[in-house]
Design an enzyme around this catalytic site. Structure first.
Site, PDB file in Angstrom:
ATOM      1  N   LYS A 189       0.875  -1.182   0.000  1.00 25.37           N
ATOM      2  CA  LYS A 189       0.000   0.000   0.000  1.00 25.37           C
ATOM      3  C   LYS A 189       0.904   1.222   0.000  1.00 25.37           C
ATOM      4  O   LYS A 189       1.434   1.629   1.023  1.00 25.37           O
ATOM      5  CB  LYS A 189      -0.877  -0.013   1.253  1.00 25.37           C
ATOM      6  CG  LYS A 189      -2.236   0.646   1.136  1.00 25.37           C
ATOM      7  CD  LYS A 189      -2.259   2.103   0.701  1.00 25.37           C
ATOM      8  CE  LYS A 189      -2.137   3.069   1.859  1.00 25.37           C
ATOM      9  NZ  LYS A 189      -1.779   4.437   1.409  1.00 25.37           N
ATOM     10  N   GLY A 242       6.424   5.158   8.349  1.00 25.70           N
ATOM     11  CA  GLY A 242       5.647   6.388   8.279  1.00 25.70           C
ATOM     12  C   GLY A 242       5.693   7.109   9.612  1.00 25.70           C
ATOM     13  O   GLY A 242       6.651   6.944  10.380  1.00 25.70           O
ATOM     14  N   SER A 243       4.663   7.861   9.895  1.00 25.35           N
ATOM     15  CA  SER A 243       4.685   8.697  11.095  1.00 25.35           C
ATOM     16  C   SER A 243       4.446   7.870  12.359  1.00 25.35           C
ATOM     17  O   SER A 243       3.817   6.807  12.321  1.00 25.35           O
ATOM     18  CB  SER A 243       3.603   9.771  10.970  1.00 25.35           C
ATOM     19  OG  SER A 243       2.344   9.145  10.858  1.00 25.35           O
ATOM     20  N   THR A 244       4.908   8.406  13.466  1.00 24.40           N
ATOM     21  CA  THR A 244       4.724   7.746  14.757  1.00 24.40           C
ATOM     22  C   THR A 244       3.234   7.659  15.088  1.00 24.40           C
ATOM     23  O   THR A 244       2.769   6.665  15.655  1.00 24.40           O
ATOM     24  CB  THR A 244       5.503   8.534  15.831  1.00 24.40           C
ATOM     25  OG1 THR A 244       6.897   8.397  15.507  1.00 24.40           O
ATOM     26  CG2 THR A 244       5.268   8.008  17.224  1.00 24.40           C
ATOM     27  N   GLU A 265       8.455   1.422  11.464  1.00 29.07           N
ATOM     28  CA  GLU A 265       9.614   2.327  11.347  1.00 29.07           C
ATOM     29  C   GLU A 265       9.005   3.718  11.305  1.00 29.07           C
ATOM     30  O   GLU A 265       8.288   4.033  10.354  1.00 29.07           O
ATOM     31  CB  GLU A 265      10.374   2.086  10.043  1.00 29.07           C
ATOM     32  CG  GLU A 265      10.805   0.664   9.792  1.00 29.07           C
ATOM     33  CD  GLU A 265      11.912   0.214  10.698  1.00 29.07           C
ATOM     34  OE1 GLU A 265      12.549   1.079  11.332  1.00 29.07           O
ATOM     35  OE2 GLU A 265      12.132  -0.996  10.796  1.00 29.07           O
ATOM     36  N   CYS A 300      13.588  10.479   7.414  1.00 29.62           N
ATOM     37  CA  CYS A 300      13.317  10.164   8.826  1.00 29.62           C
ATOM     38  C   CYS A 300      14.572  10.322   9.670  1.00 29.62           C
ATOM     39  O   CYS A 300      14.523  10.691  10.832  1.00 29.62           O
ATOM     40  CB  CYS A 300      12.790   8.747   8.931  1.00 29.62           C
ATOM     41  SG  CYS A 300      13.848   7.572   8.074  1.00 29.62           S
ATOM     42  N   GLU A 396       9.017  16.649  14.600  1.00 31.31           N
ATOM     43  CA  GLU A 396       9.593  16.353  13.288  1.00 31.31           C
ATOM     44  C   GLU A 396       9.052  17.363  12.266  1.00 31.31           C
ATOM     45  O   GLU A 396       7.847  17.442  12.054  1.00 31.31           O
ATOM     46  CB  GLU A 396       9.180  14.933  12.899  1.00 31.31           C
ATOM     47  CG  GLU A 396      10.032  14.336  11.836  1.00 31.31           C
ATOM     48  CD  GLU A 396       9.579  12.929  11.471  1.00 31.31           C
ATOM     49  OE1 GLU A 396       8.380  12.634  11.536  1.00 31.31           O
ATOM     50  OE2 GLU A 396      10.463  12.139  11.083  1.00 31.31           O
TER      51      GLU A 396
HETATM   52  P1  NAD Z   1       2.147   8.693   7.250  1.00 31.36           P
HETATM   53  O1  NAD Z   1       2.226   7.992   8.561  1.00 31.36           O
HETATM   54  O2  NAD Z   1       1.188   9.800   7.106  1.00 31.36           O
HETATM   55  O3  NAD Z   1       1.771   7.649   6.086  1.00 31.36           O
HETATM   56  C1  NAD Z   1       2.533   6.485   5.865  1.00 31.36           C
HETATM   57  C2  NAD Z   1       1.647   5.451   5.195  1.00 31.36           C
HETATM   58  O4  NAD Z   1       0.598   5.087   6.094  1.00 31.36           O
HETATM   59  C3  NAD Z   1       0.961   5.950   3.914  1.00 31.36           C
HETATM   60  O5  NAD Z   1       0.902   4.890   2.981  1.00 31.36           O
HETATM   61  C4  NAD Z   1      -0.435   6.294   4.401  1.00 31.36           C
HETATM   62  O6  NAD Z   1      -1.414   6.230   3.389  1.00 31.36           O
HETATM   63  C5  NAD Z   1      -0.658   5.208   5.444  1.00 31.36           C
HETATM   64  N1  NAD Z   1      -1.665   5.528   6.459  1.00 31.36           N
HETATM   65  C6  NAD Z   1      -2.022   6.753   6.926  1.00 31.36           C
HETATM   66  N2  NAD Z   1      -3.002   6.614   7.842  1.00 31.36           N
HETATM   67  C7  NAD Z   1      -3.265   5.295   7.960  1.00 31.36           C
HETATM   68  C8  NAD Z   1      -4.170   4.525   8.747  1.00 31.36           C
HETATM   69  N3  NAD Z   1      -5.025   5.103   9.600  1.00 31.36           N
HETATM   70  N4  NAD Z   1      -4.153   3.182   8.629  1.00 31.36           N
HETATM   71  C9  NAD Z   1      -3.281   2.572   7.785  1.00 31.36           C
HETATM   72  N5  NAD Z   1      -2.428   3.251   6.995  1.00 31.36           N
HETATM   73  C10 NAD Z   1      -2.405   4.592   7.089  1.00 31.36           C
HETATM   74  O7  NAD Z   1       3.641   9.117   6.904  1.00 31.36           O
HETATM   75  P2  NAD Z   1       4.150   9.944   5.640  1.00 31.36           P
HETATM   76  O8  NAD Z   1       3.732  11.363   5.828  1.00 31.36           O
HETATM   77  O9  NAD Z   1       3.783   9.226   4.400  1.00 31.36           O
HETATM   78  O10 NAD Z   1       5.744   9.815   5.786  1.00 31.36           O
HETATM   79  C11 NAD Z   1       6.503  10.631   6.596  1.00 31.36           C
HETATM   80  C12 NAD Z   1       6.808   9.942   7.908  1.00 31.36           C
HETATM   81  O11 NAD Z   1       7.470   8.712   7.660  1.00 31.36           O
HETATM   82  C13 NAD Z   1       7.739  10.750   8.785  1.00 31.36           C
HETATM   83  O12 NAD Z   1       7.275  10.716  10.107  1.00 31.36           O
HETATM   84  C14 NAD Z   1       9.054   9.982   8.680  1.00 31.36           C
HETATM   85  O13 NAD Z   1       9.924  10.137   9.756  1.00 31.36           O
HETATM   86  C15 NAD Z   1       8.584   8.589   8.542  1.00 31.36           C
HETATM   87  N6  NAD Z   1       9.628   7.743   7.953  1.00 31.36           N
HETATM   88  C16 NAD Z   1      10.277   6.852   8.755  1.00 31.36           C
HETATM   89  C17 NAD Z   1      11.301   6.054   8.235  1.00 31.36           C
HETATM   90  C18 NAD Z   1      12.013   5.035   9.087  1.00 31.36           C
HETATM   91  O14 NAD Z   1      12.653   4.149   8.526  1.00 31.36           O
HETATM   92  N7  NAD Z   1      11.942   5.107  10.403  1.00 31.36           N
HETATM   93  C19 NAD Z   1      11.663   6.189   6.894  1.00 31.36           C
HETATM   94  C20 NAD Z   1      10.975   7.121   6.112  1.00 31.36           C
HETATM   95  C21 NAD Z   1       9.953   7.887   6.649  1.00 31.36           C
END
Ligand code: NAD
Length: 496
Positions: A189, A242-244, A265, A300, A396
């Site tokens: 996804k 993605g986000s925390t 992550e 990140c 962040e």
């Molecule tokens: P996000 O959490 O908004 O989205 C990430 C993914 O989750 C997307 O595919 C989104 O559609 C999906 N998503 C959103 N809400 C959801 C829900 N309720 N249920 C299931 N899936 C859902 O993050 P973003 O804005 O796409 O990315 C940026 C974030 O990612 C930053 O916080 C960054 O630090 C983090 N990140 C972490 C790493 C790591 O390896 N630790 C690497 C890259 C990015």
């Protein structure tokens, strides 16, 4: 590497696939809905992608489960999976121009980075696990004589890989590599902000010979398609970057559905500590700028908190500002561009709000002059004299904003670095070997760099402490996340 003109010509010829990839075929969402994809560097509309919801997810999960149960992939010899995944990786390499262009049009990142780093990195991640999987062994336990107990690892089942927009294909491949190699069926996804390269993979998966249902791509929004995967009781594992905030939601969804394994992550607010005993300050300043501004700061593990010994702070900031010059934003399709546009206008507004907030909180703004009018561009900037308790130091920002925090003693530097809910990466610069070991050990971070920033390789795990997550991508350890550990006891009959 193509010229800007050649990339533009390729763009005109590009056929963009916009459907989900379910059970071996491209298909629109059942409800027929689509969402618009906009190139953030130009504000041009480039595609309309299938907006999958629960119904589509149900079909994909069913196909994934059937594929898993058939054993065609899950029970195949590791050598077979190695062969198919090696081919999958080779096809990514062969299609790297189209994939790099799609990544740049979709996210605004510089074409040189997509072409030279993201896409080769993606192919390499798949290849690494293809090559590793037939070298993984089980274990025999040291039990009493008349019993034989062995420990084996079986694929966990149906895996949902939910990924972000900052390194769309690369991070996806960090997850696809080990999960597919382990024998799982994977539903990818992508972020709704960056779906195009993930969709493209469907075609390559078919060409490589991955059986139907083993690899699928469900496009759509997080609160629809993502949530449908997270709450589905027939998904065995969710691997997320993605986000925390969303990581926490996935854990709740797991608890409320079937206790699926959740590997997260998440975010980071990483400390880069420069001690006054480090001699090559030019080198450290180059790394501080690249560590914070690479990929528009949408990383990140970006080095967003620069902790500098107070005695060298002013001279060091001048050096970082001069190193930051090469990150002035340019058209992402210009091969000399080192910084493109942010992911979208909304994110640009958020980053600019943070810069304003930093100044209101008492920081001194340096750099940040706008260079391009259209598109989601933000120039690199420094917030000097930041206190670690300020919001700009704790939250962040995910943009090209560097917070500079002075310190007096080693102990103080460690305390400031660890005073964060995150614990993804950290770095220190010192010529004192004792200090290097002492400080590296105390830093609460999944990766610590000494006298470098951002060294990385498929051979080492990547992930965070604290609210930066609970999983580790990359390296041989990542395979364990996609397997169940099974113990089998065999009682041996005595010889009659
Ligand atoms: P996000 O959490 O908004 O989205 C990430 C993914 O989750 C997307 O595919 C989104 O559609 C999906 N998503 C959103 N809400 C959801 C829900 N309720 N249920 C299931 N899936 C859902 O993050 P973003 O804005 O796409 O990315 C940026 C974030 O990612 C930053 O916080 C960054 O630090 C983090 N990140 C972490 C790493 C790591 O390896 N630790 C690497 C890259 C990015």
């Amino acid at each position: 590497m193509k010229t800007q003109q050649e990339w533009l010509e390729l763009k005109d010829r590009l056929q963009i696939e916009t459907n989900a990839f379910i059970n071996g075929e491209y298909c629109p969402a059942i409800n027929g809905q689509r969402f618009e994809v906009v190139n953030p560097a130009t504000n041009e509309s480039i595609a309309e992608v299938a907006q999958c919801t629960q119904e589509d997810v149900n079909i994909a999960v069913k196909a994934a489960r059937q594929a898993f149960h058939s054993g065609e992939w899950s029970d195949s010899a590791p050598e077979h999976r190695k062969r198919i995944l090696s081919q999958f990786s080779a096809l990514i390499e062969q299609n790297k121009e189209e994939l790099a262009l799609l990544e740049t049009l979709d996210t605004g990142k510089p074409i040189d980075h997509s072409f030279s780093t993201d896409i080769p990195g993606s192919a390499s991640a798949i290849r690494w696990y293809a090559e590793a999987i037939d070298k993984c062994y089980g274990e025999v336990a040291t039990t009493e004589r008349d019993v034989h107990a062995f420990i084996s690892h079986q694929p966990v089942g149906v895996v949902a890989a939910v990924v972000p927009w900052n390194f769309p294909l690369w991070i996806a491949c960090w997850k696809l590599g080990p999960a597919l190699a382990a024998g799982c069926s994977v539903i990818l996804k992508p972020s709704e902000k960056s779906s195009l390269t993930a969709i493209y993979l469907g075609k390559l998966a078919n060409q490589a010979g991955l059986p139907k249902g083993v690899f699928q791509v469900v496009t759509g929004y997080g609160h629809e398609a993502g949530d449908a995967l997270a709450t589905h009781s027939d998904v065995d594992c969710i691997t997320f970057t993605g986000s925390t905030k969303v990581a926490g939601q996935l854990m709740v969804s797991s608890g409320e559905s079937n206790l699926k394994r959740v590997w997260a992550e998440a975010g980071g607010k990483n400390a880069n500590i420069v001690f006054d005993d480090y001699e090559d300050l030019d080198h450290a300043a180059e790394a501080a700028a690249a560590g914070c501004f690479y990929n528009q700061g949408e990383v990140c593990v970006a080095a967003t908190r620069l902790l500098v010994h107070e005695s060298i702070k002013d001279q060091f900031i001048d050096k970082v500002l001069s190193a930051a010059q090469r990150f002035q934003p340019k058209d992402p399709l210009d091969p000399s561009s080192c910084m493109g546009s942010l992911i979208d206008q909304q994110h640009k507004d958020k980053v600019e709000q943070y810069i304003k907030l930093g100044v209101e909180e008492g920081a001194l703004l340096r750099g940040g002059e706008q260079t391009l009018e259209h598109g989601a561009f933000v120039s690199p900037c420094i917030l000097d004299n930041v206190d670690n308790s300020m919001r700009v130091a704790q939250e962040e920002i995910f943009g090209p904003v560097l917070c500079v925090i002075p310190f007096k003693t080693e102990q103080q530097a460690i305390e400031i670095a660890n005073d964060s809910k995150y614990g993804l990466g950290a770095a220190l610069w010192t010529d004192n070997i004792n200090r290097a070991h002492r400080v590296a050990k105390k830093l609460e971070a999944g990766t610590v760099w000494v006298n470098n920033y951002n060294e990385g390789d498929m051979t080492v795990p990547f992930g965070g402490f604290k609210m930066s997550g609970n999983g580790r991508d990359k390296s041989i350890h990542a395979i364990e996340k996609f397997t169940e550990t099974k113990t089998t006891w065999i009682r041996l009959q005595p010889n009659q």
